[in-house]
Write a protein that holds these residues in place. Structure first.
Motif: not given
Ligand code: ZN
Ligand code: GDP
Length: 308
Positions: A269, A274, A276, A282-284
């Motif tokens: 992220c 982060c 999320h 954010c990668v979630v």
């Molecule tokens: Zn995140």
């Protein structure tokens, strides 16, 4: 406190596997070092004839479980049942988050398989897989599926946790009855011989503060099980409080999030802190079943932390 002697000093080998009734050194009490069931301790001032001694020191704990209070637990069994009561995803998640946060390896077990059809079992297997878990299915009543669990517990100290009614006490009894203790194992022999002090006891005491209202002090003992392990005779909590889980730590307790973060290595992220919630970079993603539970728990923890 009863202490099991795992080895004896040279020349005292005849005492191997003995047990000692020990008092705790006053200094330890003074510095509030509690001795827990499962602790490894240094015993001094041993009177072998009278089988008495004194706990001089407590070795560092590898792990510690608060409810029931046991030190050096190697594994938790998270027990649920497929019916009576049915698994509730929110409760399941709470227990999973709590178990994950201890750092102790755990196995998720569904009991009472004989109450449901194969489709239901397959349904829960798949659903748990999508959460990142691979549960065992068994029936304590029908004595089916127990051996896979027993193999897993060999040589370990185990605590069973789960909501009420799922069969925790029944499982404890089954595992202890199924035991096949080696005659040659002195420690097991000893524990068996002294099984009178290994039964479950619940002692109601009057609260000192208020002087009224009973609360229950739980005395936990370790029962020997097949393969050289021990099992706490008292199951754990009905509802984990999650007071030790932090806002940042919560994400770590969800395999789904761990997976999404791992898949995006090395670029995680954008922001280091982060949590999320759809922050920039954010990668979630939010497209997984338990995301709403994650959000709920995050809110709960935020509120708690704001009062601390
Ligand atoms: Zn995140
Ligand atoms: P605990 O509250 O988790 O300790 O649960 P108990 O061990 O007291 O069990 C709750 C109820 O579930 C009891 O009536 C048990 O007889 C029953 N039970 C336990 N295991 C099984 C099982 O495998 N199948 C069925 N049908 N009932 C079970």
């Amino acid at each position: 406190m009863r202490v099991i002697v795992g080895s004896a000093p040279p020349g005292r080998e005849q005492h191997l596997g003995g047990d000692l009734l020990c008092v705790v050194r006053a200094l330890l009490k003074k510095i509030r070092r509690r001795v827990l069931v499962g602790d490894r301790v240094l015993v001094g001032a041993v009177d072998w004839a009278d089988r008495r001694g004194m706990i001089e020191d407590v070795f560092e704990r590898r792990t510690e479980v608060a409810d029931p209070p046991v030190a050096n637990v190697d594994r938790l069994i998270l027990l649920f049942s497929l019916d009576q009561p049915q698994p509730e995803p929110a409760t399941l998640t709470r227990f999973l988050v709590d178990a994950e946060s201890t750092g102790i390896p755990f196995v998720l077990v569904f009991n009472k398989v004989e109450l449901v059809d194969d489709q239901t079992i397959a349904y829960w297997r798949d659903r748990m897989k999508s959460w990142g878990y691979d549960p065992l299915f068994l029936s304590v009543d029908q004595k089916s599926g127990l051996s896979a669990l027993e193999e897993m517990l060999e040589g370990q100290t185990t605590v069973i946790v789960g909501p009420s009614g799922v069969g925790k006490s029944s499982l404890i009894n089954a595992l202890r009855r199924n035991q096949n203790i080696s005659e040659e194992d002195p420690i097991h022999k000893l524990v068996e011989q002294n099984s009178k002090w290994f039964g479950e006891q619940r002692v109601g005491t009057v609260s000192k503060k208020s002087g009224k209202g009973k609360h229950t002090t739980r005395h936990v003992s370790l029962l020997p099980i097949a393969g050289g392990g021990f099992l706490a005779d008292t199951p754990g909590f009905n509802q984990p409080s999650l007071t030790k889980v932090t806002k940042k730590g919560l994400a770590e307790t969800f395999p789904e999030i761990r997976k999404m973060l791992a898949e995006n290595e090395p670029s995680k992220c954008l922001f280091n802190n982060c949590v999320h919630l759809g922050e920039r970079g954010c990668v979630v993603k939010g497209d997984w079943e338990r995301y709403p539970y994650y959000l709920q728990l995050l809110d709960e923890i935020k509120i708690r932390e704001s009062f601390q």
